[in-house]
Design an enzyme around this catalytic site. Sequence first.
Site, PDB file in Angstrom:
ATOM      1  N   ASP A  82      -8.280  21.464 -11.555  1.00 46.82           N
ATOM      2  CA  ASP A  82      -9.156  20.299 -11.431  1.00 46.82           C
ATOM      3  C   ASP A  82     -10.359  20.450 -12.368  1.00 46.82           C
ATOM      4  O   ASP A  82     -10.976  21.511 -12.433  1.00 46.82           O
ATOM      5  CB  ASP A  82      -9.620  20.210  -9.969  1.00 46.82           C
ATOM      6  CG  ASP A  82     -10.454  18.988  -9.684  1.00 46.82           C
ATOM      7  OD1 ASP A  82     -10.248  17.959 -10.356  1.00 46.82           O
ATOM      8  OD2 ASP A  82     -11.299  19.054  -8.768  1.00 46.82           O
ATOM      9  N   HIS A  83     -10.669  19.407 -13.098  1.00 46.70           N
ATOM     10  CA  HIS A  83     -11.825  19.376 -14.006  1.00 46.70           C
ATOM     11  C   HIS A  83     -11.876  20.566 -14.958  1.00 46.70           C
ATOM     12  O   HIS A  83     -12.869  21.295 -15.027  1.00 46.70           O
ATOM     13  CB  HIS A  83     -13.128  19.297 -13.211  1.00 46.70           C
ATOM     14  CG  HIS A  83     -13.359  17.954 -12.578  1.00 46.70           C
ATOM     15  ND1 HIS A  83     -13.675  16.829 -13.310  1.00 46.70           N
ATOM     16  CD2 HIS A  83     -13.281  17.558 -11.285  1.00 46.70           C
ATOM     17  CE1 HIS A  83     -13.792  15.795 -12.487  1.00 46.70           C
ATOM     18  NE2 HIS A  83     -13.554  16.214 -11.261  1.00 46.70           N
ATOM     19  N   HIS A 178     -19.366  12.680  -6.966  1.00 46.14           N
ATOM     20  CA  HIS A 178     -19.036  13.949  -6.325  1.00 46.14           C
ATOM     21  C   HIS A 178     -20.087  14.342  -5.289  1.00 46.14           C
ATOM     22  O   HIS A 178     -21.225  13.917  -5.341  1.00 46.14           O
ATOM     23  CB  HIS A 178     -18.926  15.066  -7.372  1.00 46.14           C
ATOM     24  CG  HIS A 178     -17.679  14.985  -8.192  1.00 46.14           C
ATOM     25  ND1 HIS A 178     -17.700  14.939  -9.567  1.00 46.14           N
ATOM     26  CD2 HIS A 178     -16.377  14.933  -7.833  1.00 46.14           C
ATOM     27  CE1 HIS A 178     -16.460  14.872 -10.023  1.00 46.14           C
ATOM     28  NE2 HIS A 178     -15.649  14.862  -8.986  1.00 46.14           N
ATOM     29  N   GLY A 179     -19.664  15.197  -4.345  1.00 47.07           N
ATOM     30  CA  GLY A 179     -20.598  15.810  -3.414  1.00 47.07           C
ATOM     31  C   GLY A 179     -20.795  15.046  -2.125  1.00 47.07           C
ATOM     32  O   GLY A 179     -20.238  13.971  -1.906  1.00 47.07           O
ATOM     33  N   HIS A 208     -11.460  10.391  -8.040  1.00 48.58           N
ATOM     34  CA  HIS A 208     -12.297  11.561  -7.800  1.00 48.58           C
ATOM     35  C   HIS A 208     -13.496  11.151  -6.949  1.00 48.58           C
ATOM     36  O   HIS A 208     -13.823   9.970  -6.843  1.00 48.58           O
ATOM     37  CB  HIS A 208     -12.791  12.137  -9.134  1.00 48.58           C
ATOM     38  CG  HIS A 208     -11.732  12.836  -9.919  1.00 48.58           C
ATOM     39  ND1 HIS A 208     -11.827  14.161 -10.281  1.00 48.58           N
ATOM     40  CD2 HIS A 208     -10.544  12.405 -10.415  1.00 48.58           C
ATOM     41  CE1 HIS A 208     -10.749  14.511 -10.977  1.00 48.58           C
ATOM     42  NE2 HIS A 208      -9.958  13.458 -11.069  1.00 48.58           N
ATOM     43  N   SER A 211     -14.313  11.774  -1.057  1.00 51.11           N
ATOM     44  CA  SER A 211     -14.425  12.283   0.311  1.00 51.11           C
ATOM     45  C   SER A 211     -15.141  11.282   1.209  1.00 51.11           C
ATOM     46  O   SER A 211     -16.021  10.541   0.770  1.00 51.11           O
ATOM     47  CB  SER A 211     -15.177  13.621   0.325  1.00 51.11           C
ATOM     48  OG  SER A 211     -14.348  14.673  -0.132  1.00 51.11           O
ATOM     49  N   THR A 252      -9.915  15.490  -2.756  1.00 48.56           N
ATOM     50  CA  THR A 252     -10.759  15.726  -1.584  1.00 48.56           C
ATOM     51  C   THR A 252     -11.181  17.183  -1.564  1.00 48.56           C
ATOM     52  O   THR A 252     -10.345  18.076  -1.497  1.00 48.56           O
ATOM     53  CB  THR A 252      -9.999  15.389  -0.284  1.00 48.56           C
ATOM     54  OG1 THR A 252      -9.535  14.031  -0.328  1.00 48.56           O
ATOM     55  CG2 THR A 252     -10.919  15.552   0.919  1.00 48.56           C
ATOM     56  N   ASP A 253     -12.486  17.393  -1.600  1.00 43.73           N
ATOM     57  CA  ASP A 253     -13.047  18.734  -1.545  1.00 43.73           C
ATOM     58  C   ASP A 253     -14.168  18.804  -0.515  1.00 43.73           C
ATOM     59  O   ASP A 253     -14.149  19.605   0.412  1.00 43.73           O
ATOM     60  CB  ASP A 253     -13.562  19.129  -2.935  1.00 43.73           C
ATOM     61  CG  ASP A 253     -14.042  20.576  -3.004  1.00 43.73           C
ATOM     62  OD1 ASP A 253     -13.809  21.331  -2.047  1.00 43.73           O
ATOM     63  OD2 ASP A 253     -14.634  20.957  -4.027  1.00 43.73           O
ATOM     64  N   THR A 254     -15.140  17.922  -0.646  1.00 45.95           N
ATOM     65  CA  THR A 254     -16.305  17.949   0.238  1.00 45.95           C
ATOM     66  C   THR A 254     -15.920  17.858   1.711  1.00 45.95           C
ATOM     67  O   THR A 254     -16.482  18.575   2.552  1.00 45.95           O
ATOM     68  CB  THR A 254     -17.275  16.805  -0.120  1.00 45.95           C
ATOM     69  OG1 THR A 254     -17.719  16.973  -1.470  1.00 45.95           O
ATOM     70  CG2 THR A 254     -18.486  16.798   0.803  1.00 45.95           C
TER      71      THR A 254
END
Length: 310
Positions: A82-83, A178-179, A208, A211, A252-254
């Site tokens: 990713d990125h 993001h975040g 992207h 979340s 999905t990360d956050t």
Amino acid sequence: MPLVSGKVLFEKANEYNFAIGAFNFNNMEFLKAILDAAEEEQAPVFIQTTESAIKYAGIEYLAGMVHAVKDKYSIPFALHLDHGKHVETILLAIRHGYTSVMIDYSDKSYEENLKVTKYVVSICAALGISVEAELGKLVSVEDEVVSREEVLVDPEQAKEFVDRTGIDALAPAIGTAHGAFKFKGEPKLDFERLKKVKELTGIALVLHGASGVYEEYVEKINKYGGDIKGAKGVPDEELKKAVELGINKVNTDTDLRLAFISKLRELMALEKKVIDPRKFLKPAMEEVKNIVKKRIRLYGSQGKAELFRV
């Protein structure tokens, strides 16, 4: 089912109009939670690492874990970078068995982004590895400091970019960020822009910064000593609409981090005599598993593993 190329996942998701969850991991707990959840939901999935995750854990550990357990699962999944901001990292990922990569030169000029992306595709295509790229910038555009046209993707440019590079998937900037602190007000995703990009390119599209930043996790973190007041994400309804209009992969990360930390903070506050980290990590891992399953259902990819067995 063995580890598969991201090309396979992108093609099916685009053909059948659903989105595949792409979940970030940095350690064993997150990796196991993601794959176990996907297995139970019988959903295809991207498991992905960022350059910072590689720096933290080492690519030998991250890729090694994946390849050690890949035959344990019946679902199709891809190991994705990713990125990827550096071509050197792309090459490192390829050497360690990644089956999908993202080259992210979206912060560079359009011509430089195009040139480097085309080069990465020339390497990966022969190896059967999918390539994702990005156009536009993932920053909140609710305030008037920047105009939407400055940061959001240009549909006509997106078509040219796809045609000239030969990428497998495009992440178009349509207003996400993001975040945990994505938005100061309500999110303003540009669905008309998304629709136009899909019509012009016909390619698999990636969202992207998507979340949900669910209130239950934010409240629990704050209750047990955290300080993330004001955190907001993309509402489920907005995400569903984006998938309907052509998004085929959702990062999905956050949400995973919030789920994990909320349970960890709760247990550490309440179980003051426990010194065995497994007593904390296993419940936190289960919380990650729960949110992964929730997101999979939101994307409409539950049960879709069957499509890959035909």
